[in-house]
Design a protein around this motif. Structure first.
Motif, PDB file in Angstrom:
ATOM      1  N   LEU A   1      13.393  -0.668  -1.361  1.00 22.88           N
ATOM      2  CA  LEU A   1      12.482  -1.125  -2.406  1.00 22.88           C
ATOM      3  C   LEU A   1      12.134   0.012  -3.358  1.00 22.88           C
ATOM      4  N   GLY A   2      11.882   1.174  -2.787  1.00 25.89           N
ATOM      5  CA  GLY A   2      11.570   2.329  -3.617  1.00 25.89           C
ATOM      6  C   GLY A   2      12.711   2.673  -4.564  1.00 25.89           C
ATOM      7  N   HIS A   3      13.955   2.606  -4.051  1.00 26.78           N
ATOM      8  CA  HIS A   3      15.120   2.877  -4.893  1.00 26.78           C
ATOM      9  C   HIS A   3      15.204   1.859  -6.025  1.00 26.78           C
ATOM     10  N   VAL A   4      14.986   0.587  -5.701  1.00 30.78           N
ATOM     11  CA  VAL A   4      15.069  -0.469  -6.712  1.00 30.78           C
ATOM     12  C   VAL A   4      14.031  -0.241  -7.807  1.00 30.78           C
ATOM     13  N   LEU A   5      12.784  -0.018  -7.413  1.00 33.44           N
ATOM     14  CA  LEU A   5      11.716   0.168  -8.381  1.00 33.44           C
ATOM     15  C   LEU A   5      11.933   1.428  -9.219  1.00 33.44           C
ATOM     16  N   ARG A   6      12.490   2.458  -8.582  1.00 36.77           N
ATOM     17  CA  ARG A   6      12.746   3.702  -9.294  1.00 36.77           C
ATOM     18  C   ARG A   6      13.847   3.516 -10.336  1.00 36.77           C
ATOM     19  N   MET A   7      14.886   2.761  -9.980  1.00 32.12           N
ATOM     20  CA  MET A   7      15.972   2.528 -10.936  1.00 32.12           C
ATOM     21  C   MET A   7      15.512   1.648 -12.092  1.00 32.12           C
ATOM     22  N   GLN A   8      14.603   0.714 -11.810  1.00 32.61           N
ATOM     23  CA  GLN A   8      14.032  -0.078 -12.900  1.00 32.61           C
ATOM     24  C   GLN A   8      13.184   0.790 -13.813  1.00 32.61           C
ATOM     25  N   ARG A   9      12.351   1.620 -13.210  1.00 31.13           N
ATOM     26  CA  ARG A   9      11.406   2.429 -13.979  1.00 31.13           C
ATOM     27  C   ARG A   9      12.087   3.560 -14.752  1.00 31.13           C
ATOM     28  N   ASP A  10      13.029   4.239 -14.107  1.00 26.96           N
ATOM     29  CA  ASP A  10      13.600   5.445 -14.706  1.00 26.96           C
ATOM     30  C   ASP A  10      14.887   5.191 -15.482  1.00 26.96           C
ATOM     31  N   HIS A  11      15.596   4.104 -15.158  1.00 25.37           N
ATOM     32  CA  HIS A  11      16.899   3.865 -15.780  1.00 25.37           C
ATOM     33  C   HIS A  11      16.995   2.519 -16.491  1.00 25.37           C
ATOM     34  N   TYR A  12      15.958   1.670 -16.332  1.00 25.49           N
ATOM     35  CA  TYR A  12      15.878   0.413 -17.076  1.00 25.49           C
ATOM     36  C   TYR A  12      17.098  -0.490 -16.829  1.00 25.49           C
ATOM     37  N   LEU A  13      17.520  -0.560 -15.577  1.00 28.14           N
ATOM     38  CA  LEU A  13      18.706  -1.337 -15.230  1.00 28.14           C
ATOM     39  C   LEU A  13      18.336  -2.765 -14.843  1.00 28.14           C
ATOM     40  N   PRO A  14      19.182  -3.752 -15.176  1.00 25.43           N
ATOM     41  CA  PRO A  14      18.945  -5.122 -14.720  1.00 25.43           C
ATOM     42  C   PRO A  14      19.135  -5.209 -13.217  1.00 25.43           C
ATOM     43  N   LEU A  15      18.488  -6.189 -12.596  1.00 19.90           N
ATOM     44  CA  LEU A  15      18.515  -6.295 -11.137  1.00 19.90           C
ATOM     45  C   LEU A  15      19.930  -6.517 -10.605  1.00 19.90           C
ATOM     46  N   LYS A  16      20.744  -7.263 -11.340  1.00 20.86           N
ATOM     47  CA  LYS A  16      22.116  -7.505 -10.890  1.00 20.86           C
ATOM     48  C   LYS A  16      22.873  -6.189 -10.761  1.00 20.86           C
ATOM     49  N   VAL A  17      22.707  -5.312 -11.732  1.00 20.30           N
ATOM     50  CA  VAL A  17      23.387  -4.023 -11.707  1.00 20.30           C
ATOM     51  C   VAL A  17      22.851  -3.164 -10.561  1.00 20.30           C
ATOM     52  N   ASN A  35       0.824  -1.210   0.000  1.00 20.83           N
ATOM     53  CA  ASN A  35       0.000   0.000   0.000  1.00 20.83           C
ATOM     54  C   ASN A  35       0.857   1.259   0.000  1.00 20.83           C
ATOM     55  N   VAL A  36       1.986   1.215   0.713  1.00 17.49           N
ATOM     56  CA  VAL A  36       2.890   2.367   0.751  1.00 17.49           C
ATOM     57  C   VAL A  36       3.493   2.619  -0.631  1.00 17.49           C
ATOM     58  N   LEU A  37       3.936   1.551  -1.274  1.00 16.97           N
ATOM     59  CA  LEU A  37       4.612   1.691  -2.562  1.00 16.97           C
ATOM     60  C   LEU A  37       3.670   2.073  -3.686  1.00 16.97           C
ATOM     61  N   ARG A  38       2.407   1.673  -3.599  1.00 18.95           N
ATOM     62  CA  ARG A  38       1.488   1.879  -4.719  1.00 18.95           C
ATOM     63  C   ARG A  38       1.188   3.336  -4.997  1.00 18.95           C
ATOM     64  N   ASP A  39       1.444   4.233  -4.049  1.00 16.41           N
ATOM     65  CA  ASP A  39       1.259   5.653  -4.335  1.00 16.41           C
ATOM     66  C   ASP A  39       2.162   6.091  -5.486  1.00 16.41           C
ATOM     67  N   GLU A  40       3.396   5.592  -5.483  1.00 13.62           N
ATOM     68  CA  GLU A  40       4.341   5.949  -6.544  1.00 13.62           C
ATOM     69  C   GLU A  40       4.440   4.886  -7.624  1.00 13.62           C
ATOM     70  N   PHE A  41       4.191   3.630  -7.241  1.00 13.62           N
ATOM     71  CA  PHE A  41       4.337   2.513  -8.176  1.00 13.62           C
ATOM     72  C   PHE A  41       3.037   1.707  -8.211  1.00 13.62           C
ATOM     73  N   PRO A  42       2.019   2.197  -8.925  1.00 15.74           N
ATOM     74  CA  PRO A  42       0.703   1.535  -8.893  1.00 15.74           C
ATOM     75  C   PRO A  42       0.702   0.121  -9.455  1.00 15.74           C
ATOM     76  N   GLU A  43       1.717  -0.232 -10.260  1.00 19.49           N
ATOM     77  CA  GLU A  43       1.735  -1.564 -10.854  1.00 19.49           C
ATOM     78  C   GLU A  43       2.436  -2.615  -9.992  1.00 19.49           C
ATOM     79  N   VAL A  44       3.029  -2.192  -8.862  1.00 17.95           N
ATOM     80  CA  VAL A  44       3.779  -3.139  -8.036  1.00 17.95           C
ATOM     81  C   VAL A  44       2.833  -4.158  -7.407  1.00 17.95           C
ATOM     82  N   THR A  45       3.296  -5.384  -7.251  1.00 14.36           N
ATOM     83  CA  THR A  45       2.494  -6.463  -6.675  1.00 14.36           C
ATOM     84  C   THR A  45       3.279  -7.152  -5.564  1.00 14.36           C
ATOM     85  N   ILE A  46       2.579  -7.944  -4.762  1.00 14.80           N
ATOM     86  CA  ILE A  46       3.255  -8.718  -3.731  1.00 14.80           C
ATOM     87  C   ILE A  46       4.221  -9.712  -4.361  1.00 14.80           C
TER      88      ILE A  46
END
Length: 245
Positions: free
Chosen positions: A71-87, A28-39
């Motif tokens: 978690l917010g940093h991870v999702l933001r880097m995926q969304r804004d910078h399209y980085l692989p999880l390893k990176v 619920n906290v994350l969905r304000d910024e990341f509405p597509e995130v799931t458990i």
């Protein structure tokens, strides 16, 4: 910065008193910024070593405020910078050690001008084929197979919409459960029908001469997309008779 809720009752009381949150509260906290995130996404990020929530004696995950920020940093880097999880993991670990860690660049980075509701004419964020393979950590054979089933498709210039990274990662994640690309065609067809419904609603706004009205159409599209994603998830849970924690 993500804000954690202070309200609630019942079984969440002990978690709040100790400064910890359940996975449902984190969602619920994350969905304000990341509405597509799931458990499922949060669990996947944990399995990939991006976060390490605490566990209760009965095995339930409990997240600290620092976990939610990470978690917010991870999702933001995926969304804004399209980085692989390893990176992303290596970047965050380096920062945690106090090392200078410039953010790697993959494809075109999202800028403030890419925010929803901007007037027409801005460049759509995109990623090259090689960058997609690297970001999603998949091989050429897998990508070709997914394209043959219509799950991914390049744009006219051969590049991909940056969201293709998310699609590819989810297809790969489902594959670990034995769900093959051919099984996902029905999901792609359903997504296309949902997108068509949204397009019907916003089409009159997009055709308007007023640039502000056209910009409003983009914001309305994002809002409707988030609602359809949440409804789809709820319908699947209802059909399966499950309730995610």
């Amino acid at each position: 910065m993500l804000q954690t809720p202070s309200g609630g009752a019942g079984s969440g009381t002990a978690a709040r008193d100790s400064g910890l949150m359940s996975i449902g509260t984190v969602l619920n906290v994350l969905r304000d910024e990341f509405p597509e995130v799931t458990i499922s996404k949060i669990r996947f990020l944990e399995s990939e070593g991006l976060i390490e929530p605490q566990r209760t004696p009965s095995g339930y995950r409990k997240f600290s405020a620092a976990d939610v920020e990470r978690l917010g940093h991870v999702l933001r880097m995926q969304r804004d910078h399209y980085l692989p999880l390893k990176v992303i993991r290596e970047h965050l670990d380096a920062m945690g050690r106090g090392e200078a860690a410039p953010l790697p660049v993959v494809g075109r980075q999202r800028t403030p001008d890419d925010a929803p509701g901007q007037p027409e004419g801005r460049t759509v964020a995109r990623i090259g084929r090689a960058e997609l393979l690297a970001a999603a950590d998949i091989g050429e054979d897998a990508l070709q197979e997914w394209e043959s089933y219509g799950l991914l498709a390049p744009l006219e210039d051969g590049a991909y919409d940056a969201e293709a990274v998310t699609v590819a990662s989810l297809i790969a994640e489902l594959g670990r459960f034995g769900i093959e690309p051919r099984h996902l065609r029905v999901m792609k067809a359903a997504a296309d029908r949902e997108a068509g419904l949204v397009d019907q609603v916003v089409a009159p706004l997009r055709r308007h001469r007023n640039p502000q009205t056209r910009a409003h159409a983009e914001a309305r599209t994002k809002e409707l997309a988030a609602l359809t994603v949440r409804l789809h998830a709820a319908l699947v849970q209802t059909a399966l008779g499950v309730r995610l924690p």
